[in-house]
Structure formats: structure tokens, C-alpha cells
Design a protein around this motif. Structure first.
Motif, short mmCIF file in Angstrom:
data_model
loop_
_atom_site.label_atom_id
_atom_site.label_comp_id
_atom_site.label_asym_id
_atom_site.label_seq_id
_atom_site.Cartn_x
_atom_site.Cartn_y
_atom_site.Cartn_z
N VAL A 18 0.81 -1.20 0.00
CA VAL A 18 0.00 0.00 0.00
C VAL A 18 0.86 1.27 0.00
O VAL A 18 0.53 2.25 -0.69
CB VAL A 18 -0.98 -0.02 1.20
N LYS A 19 1.95 1.26 0.73
CA LYS A 19 2.80 2.46 0.79
C LYS A 19 3.49 2.73 -0.54
O LYS A 19 3.59 3.88 -0.98
CB LYS A 19 3.84 2.31 1.91
N PHE A 36 -7.27 9.35 4.84
CA PHE A 36 -7.16 8.46 5.99
C PHE A 36 -6.22 7.31 5.70
O PHE A 36 -5.99 6.95 4.55
CB PHE A 36 -8.53 7.94 6.48
N GLU A 37 -5.68 6.73 6.74
CA GLU A 37 -4.95 5.47 6.67
C GLU A 37 -5.48 4.64 7.82
O GLU A 37 -5.64 5.13 8.94
CB GLU A 37 -3.45 5.67 6.78
N TYR A 59 -5.41 3.01 2.47
CA TYR A 59 -5.16 4.45 2.38
C TYR A 59 -6.20 5.04 1.42
O TYR A 59 -6.50 4.43 0.39
CB TYR A 59 -3.79 4.74 1.77
N LEU A 60 -6.70 6.22 1.73
CA LEU A 60 -7.54 6.96 0.79
C LEU A 60 -6.82 8.25 0.44
O LEU A 60 -6.60 9.11 1.31
CB LEU A 60 -8.91 7.27 1.38
N SER A 61 -6.42 8.39 -0.83
CA SER A 61 -5.69 9.58 -1.26
C SER A 61 -6.47 10.34 -2.32
O SER A 61 -7.21 9.75 -3.11
CB SER A 61 -4.30 9.19 -1.80
N LEU A 70 -8.30 7.48 -4.58
CA LEU A 70 -7.84 6.10 -4.67
C LEU A 70 -7.94 5.48 -3.29
O LEU A 70 -7.38 6.02 -2.33
CB LEU A 70 -6.39 6.03 -5.15
N GLU A 71 -8.67 4.36 -3.17
CA GLU A 71 -8.61 3.59 -1.93
C GLU A 71 -7.65 2.43 -2.20
O GLU A 71 -7.98 1.47 -2.90
CB GLU A 71 -9.96 3.05 -1.50
#
Length: 347
Positions: A18-19, A36-37, A59-61, A70-71
Motif C-alpha cells: 500500500v505504501k 485516511f490510513e 489508504y484513501l488519497s 484512490l482507496e
């Protein structure tokens, strides 16, 4: 309460790291607002994870230019698997995400310099667009679109929509029109392709009228779905024999208000919710009510009615949306405050 589809909140992507995925999209495509993470057990999703409540990190960016986010979703106790066979254009499910882009020529040159794989030429058959594959195997379509919520330095904005393979065009158009308001047909044609995606296809691009939007509707902006029906072979399901959360596009998520009304409509139209958090979920920094339904081919559509979002986490400042008129958009200055959550370096 009358339901409102405010826009595409995010598209879910199952990943190995994810990172790593977050940082690539943060660095190269401006998805640098980390809303959020969260690490938790997806207890309500066992219908799609072989009956086991899987632990996951998400993560939601966002890109503040405007568009969905993007989730980015990763199993913690299971190695996600890829599709056994190469995903073909027209296979059932989400083939690609659409990202809005104000200058396709500059973006095409930029991605070429990054040596992204499977970079296509620019197609002018409808909204000018091109495809590429990100470093993690996900197909992405850049679409010329000039909607801007907030001027940024990036050449592109957020998620505009998705390219979705369907088995019966009329049935799918009825679903997306009735349940999500995609009643405007922008493009409808039969095409025979000779290169990477050989075959004959019906391609239909649909959009929403957007008469009423609330909450984050201005940030999310107008949206576009492209439905693809292959006519000379039998398509396969992209997630056949795989779990929600495995590699690829796992769902398309819409920001909504009036969830109870949508629940009743879905049931009456034969698309009853398959997952329903009933009252509220809590993802640490964000909270709301989420549900899932399936399109006629089983593609997962998530609906989220947002109740709480972080504005400045370090000071414990959150925005409570349950107390606001759900049919009124938030002030632009307030949404811009999400920029306090911009990530500027590798995590």
C-alpha cells in the motif's frame, strides 16, 4: 430523504504494498492528500473473502484538482493474487480507471519519460484519451477533461470514472441509469480493434445530469463511465475465482446521501444490497455508512454516506456532516482545508 449521488468518491485498488502504490501516485499523479490510513478487520466483507474476516490496511488519497480518490487496499495476512489469464478489453468488471487530465499531450510526454508500460497513442474517437499501465499492473485511461475544483501544479486531476466490461449493454445501461443516475449517453458505437484488444465491441460512454449534488460534490466533479460489450467472444469475469482485495480494481465507490432511500430502490429493482454497515462504520479518521451492491455482471459498487471527515488530525478537528443539509455542497474554503493532510515526502 431523497437520495443524491454526489460523485465518485474513490476507486478501490487491491495491491501488494500500500505504501509503495500510494507514493507512486503521490509523486507522479498528484494524489498527495492522505484523507485516511487505517488498519482493521473487514468483518462485513466475508461474502467476498471466502467467509473469512480478513485484516487489511487501506489508504484513501485525493488529488485536489478535483475528482475521486484512490482507496489503496492491502491484505495483511494473505498474499493477494493476480488474475490467472491476461485481462482483456471487454472482460467483465473494472478494466481501467479514468483520470481527468487538462493537457493530454504534456501528460503523454511525461509518462513516456517515466517509461510506463503499454502507453498507447492519443485516441480522438470521443473525449480525447490514452491508456497506460501503472507499475503495479493496473490499466489507466487519461481523459481530456477541463473541470477544476482547485488549481494545482499537477497535469491531471482525480478519478473521472471507470471502463467497465459488461455482458449485456441494455441491461447494464438500465442499472447504471436507474441506480446511479447515468442517464446521459455521450457516445455509442460499434468498433473493430486490430491491435492490443482485437475484436468487435460496443462502447457506450454515459454520464450523470448532476441536477443536485451535496457535500463533496464540487470536489468530486462530473463523472463518466465507459461500458464495453465484446461481441465476438465470451468474456470472462476479471475476479473469477479471486477475492475482493486481490490485485486489481476491486470496486467503484460513490459518495451518496439518503442511503435508506437508495436501499429501498435497490431492493425494488432487484439489486438489493449485499453488504450494509446499517448505521455507521469508523475508519479511525473517517466515519459513515457504507453499503455494496452488484451491477448485473457482479461488479462491486460501493456506496458511502459520509458522516465525519478529518480536517486537521493533529488538532483533533473533524467535520461532522450529519448535522448539515445533505443536498448543499460544502463551502470551497472548507474543502480546501483538506490540503493540511498533504504528504510531501516518502512515507
Amino acid at each position: 430523504m431523497v437520495e443524491t449521488i454526489n460523485g465518485i468518491q474513490q476507486i478501490g485498488i487491491g495491491v501488494l504494498d500500500v505504501k509503495k502504490v500510494f507514493n507512486w501516485y503521490r509523486t507522479h499523479l498528484g494524489f498527495d492528500i492522505l484523507l485516511f490510513e487505517d488498519e482493521a478487520v473487514a468483518a462485513l466483507m466475508t461474502r467476498y473473502t471466502n467467509g473469512k474476516a480478513e485484516r487489511r490496511e487501506a489508504y484513501l488519497s485525493l488529488n485536489m484538482t478535483g475528482g475521486g480518490g484512490l482507496e489503496i487496499w492491502q491484505f495483511k495476512d494473505r498474499r493477494p493474487i493476480a488474475a490467472v489469464n491476461k485481462i482483456q478489453f471487454g472482460d467483465l468488471g473494472i478494466y481501467a480507471m479514468k483520470i481527468r487530465c487538462k493537457n493530454l499531450i504534456e501528460m503523454h510526454s511525461y509518462l513516456k519519460d517515466l517509461n510506463v508500460s503499454h502507453l498507447s497513442g492519443i485516441n480522438h474517437s470521443y473525449s480525447s484519451n490514452f491508456y497506460f499501465t501503472d507499475p503495479f499492473g493496473n490499466r489507466v485511461q487519461m481523459v481530456e477533461d477541463h473541470y477544476v475544483f482547485c488549481k494545482q501544479t499537477t497535469k491531471n486531476g482525480g478519478v473521472l470514472g471507470a471502463v467497465i466490461g459488461v455482458s449485456d449493454m441494455e441491461t447494464s445501461m438500465q442499472f447504471y441509469s436507474t441506480m446511479l443516475g447515468y442517464s446521459v449517453v455521450e457516445y455509442d458505437t460499434l468498433e473493430t480493434l486490430q491491435e492490443n484488444s482485437k475484436g468487435t465491441f460496443r462502447r457506450v460512454v454515459i454520464s450523470q445530469e448532476r441536477k443536485f449534488v451535496g457535500g463533496f460534490g464540487d470536489l468530486l466533479g462530473p463523472t463518466q463511465l465507459e461500458l464495453i460489450q465484446v461481441l465476438d467472444r465470451t468474456p470472462v469475469k476479471i475476479f473469477e475465482n479471486r477475492l475482493w482485495g486481490d490485485l486489481g480494481y476491486i470496486h467503484l465507490c460513490f459518495d451518496v446521501s439518503g442511503m435508506s432511500s437508495i436501499r429501498e430502490k435497490a431492493k425494488l429493482n432487484g439489486h438489493a444490497f449485499t453488504v450494509d454497515s446499517a448505521n455507521s462504520f469508523d475508519m479511525g479518521n473517517a466515519a459513515g455508512h457504507f453499503s455494496y451492491m452488484e451491477d448485473p455482471d457482479g461488479t462491486l459498487i460501493e456506496l458511502v454516506e459520509t458522516h465525519k471527515v478529518p480536517i486537521l488530525k493533529s488538532l483533533g478537528l473533524f467535520l461532522n456532516l450529519k448535522k448539515r443539509n445533505p443536498h448543499k455542497t460544502l463551502p470551497k474554503w472548507l474543502i480546501k482545508s483538506l490540503s493540511f493532510q498533504r504528504v510531501k515526502k516518502y512515507r
